[in-house]
Design an enzyme around this catalytic site. Sequence first.
Site, PDB file in Angstrom:
ATOM      1  CE  LYS A  98     -18.434  18.110  -8.106  1.00 45.31           C
ATOM      2  NZ  LYS A  98     -19.097  17.077  -8.564  1.00 45.31           N
ATOM      3  CE1 TYR A 121     -15.868  13.618  -5.666  1.00 46.73           C
ATOM      4  CE2 TYR A 121     -14.358  14.092  -7.452  1.00 46.73           C
ATOM      5  CZ  TYR A 121     -15.272  14.689  -6.880  1.00 46.73           C
ATOM      6  OH  TYR A 121     -16.105  15.659  -7.087  1.00 46.73           O
ATOM      7  NE  ARG A 127     -23.766  17.087   0.723  1.00 46.19           N
ATOM      8  CZ  ARG A 127     -23.439  16.185   0.121  1.00 46.19           C
ATOM      9  NH1 ARG A 127     -21.999  16.402  -0.404  1.00 46.19           N
ATOM     10  NH2 ARG A 127     -24.039  15.159  -0.364  1.00 46.19           N
ATOM     11  CG  ASN A 150     -22.900  17.347  -9.455  1.00 44.65           C
ATOM     12  OD1 ASN A 150     -21.752  17.687  -9.454  1.00 44.65           O
ATOM     13  ND2 ASN A 150     -23.161  16.370  -8.532  1.00 44.65           N
ATOM     14  CG  HIS A 179     -16.802  18.087  -3.328  1.00 43.72           C
ATOM     15  ND1 HIS A 179     -17.255  16.923  -3.248  1.00 43.72           N
ATOM     16  CD2 HIS A 179     -16.201  18.647  -2.306  1.00 43.72           C
ATOM     17  CE1 HIS A 179     -16.770  16.531  -2.153  1.00 43.72           C
ATOM     18  NE2 HIS A 179     -16.189  17.534  -1.316  1.00 43.72           N
ATOM     19  CD  GLU A 221     -14.057  16.234   1.066  1.00 46.21           C
ATOM     20  OE1 GLU A 221     -14.549  17.497   1.126  1.00 46.21           O
ATOM     21  OE2 GLU A 221     -14.599  15.174   0.667  1.00 46.21           O
TER      22      GLU A 221
HETATM   23  P1  IDP Z   1     -22.031  14.708  -3.534  1.00 44.63           P
HETATM   24  O1  IDP Z   1     -21.117  15.314  -4.545  1.00 44.63           O
HETATM   25  O2  IDP Z   1     -23.551  15.236  -3.746  1.00 44.63           O
HETATM   26  O3  IDP Z   1     -21.427  14.481  -2.355  1.00 44.63           O
HETATM   27  P2  IDP Z   1     -21.410  11.850  -3.810  1.00 44.63           P
HETATM   28  O4  IDP Z   1     -22.231  10.627  -3.795  1.00 44.63           O
HETATM   29  O5  IDP Z   1     -20.158  11.931  -2.905  1.00 44.63           O
HETATM   30  O6  IDP Z   1     -22.276  13.078  -4.123  1.00 44.63           O
HETATM   31  O7  IDP Z   1     -20.671  11.575  -5.510  1.00 44.63           O
HETATM   32  C1  IDP Z   1     -19.452  12.425  -5.735  1.00 44.63           C
HETATM   33  C2  IDP Z   1     -19.691  12.781  -7.332  1.00 44.63           C
HETATM   34  O8  IDP Z   1     -19.580  11.786  -8.210  1.00 44.63           O
HETATM   35  C3  IDP Z   1     -21.175  13.606  -7.496  1.00 44.63           C
HETATM   36  O9  IDP Z   1     -21.118  14.910  -7.205  1.00 44.63           O
HETATM   37  C4  IDP Z   1     -21.354  13.308  -9.259  1.00 44.63           C
HETATM   38  O10 IDP Z   1     -20.642  14.194  -9.981  1.00 44.63           O
HETATM   39  C5  IDP Z   1     -20.718  11.916  -8.998  1.00 44.63           C
HETATM   40  N1  IDP Z   1     -21.743  10.830  -9.071  1.00 44.63           N
HETATM   41  C6  IDP Z   1     -22.279  10.516  -8.325  1.00 44.63           C
HETATM   42  N2  IDP Z   1     -23.211   9.704  -8.614  1.00 44.63           N
HETATM   43  C7  IDP Z   1     -22.915   9.266  -9.804  1.00 44.63           C
HETATM   44  C8  IDP Z   1     -23.561   8.516 -10.832  1.00 44.63           C
HETATM   45  O11 IDP Z   1     -24.636   7.757 -10.728  1.00 44.63           O
HETATM   46  N3  IDP Z   1     -23.156   8.715 -12.161  1.00 44.63           N
HETATM   47  C9  IDP Z   1     -22.446   9.636 -12.530  1.00 44.63           C
HETATM   48  N4  IDP Z   1     -21.625  10.390 -11.616  1.00 44.63           N
HETATM   49  C10 IDP Z   1     -22.044  10.257 -10.533  1.00 44.63           C
END
Ligand code: IDP
Length: 135
Positions: A10, A50, A86, A113, A116, A127
Site C-alpha cells: 500500500k 473495496y 494472510r 497497515n 493488502h 481482485e
Molecule cells: P484486511 O485488509 O486485513 O483484509 P479488511 O477487513 O478487508 O482487512 O479491511 C480492508 C482495509 O480497511 C484494512 O486493511 C484497513 O486498512 C481498513 N480498515 C478495516 N477496518 C478499519 C477500521 O475500523 N478503521 C479504519 N480502517 C479500517
Amino acid sequence: MSERTLILVKPDAVRRGLTGEVIRRIEAKGFAITRLEQRHISRDIAEQHYAEHADKPFYAGLVDFITSGPLVAMIVEGEGAVAGMRQLMGATNPLEAAPGSIRGDYATSIGENLVHGSDSIDNGEREIGLFFPDA
Ligand code: IDP
C-alpha cells in the site's frame, strides 16, 4: 494445490521504503511473484477493489488512502498462498498482529497497515481480474 492471491504494497509502505522488505519476506517464504507493477490507481479501481466495504464508516478514508500515492500490485502464487500470505501479513489491526508478521513488525495504524492480501481464493481471482485483467 497452487493458488493465486493479489497482494498490494500500500502507499504507506511504498512511501516508507518497505517495498523491498515485503518482497523479501514473500520470496523467503517460498511463494512466487508472477506479476509485479507499481502504479497509482484511480478512485474507480479503488472503489471496485473495496466494494464490500462501501457501507462502512471508514470507506471514504480507505479510498482516499489507497489512491494517495503509488502502490505495488503483485500476483503471488503457491500452495496455500491465500492463507499463507494472510499469515505473513498479520492481523488487520497492527496492534493485534503477531510480532514477526509484516503488520506486527512495522505498523501501528489500522488505516495504514502496509499491505493488502486477498481473503479467499474467489476474492483473489476477482481482485486479480481488476488489477491484471490479462493474467
Ligand atoms: P484486511 O485488509 O486485513 O483484509 P479488511 O477487513 O478487508 O482487512 O479491511 C480492508 C482495509 O480497511 C484494512 O486493511 C484497513 O486498512 C481498513 N480498515 C478495516 N477496518 C478499519 C477500521 O475500523 N478503521 C479504519 N480502517 C479500517
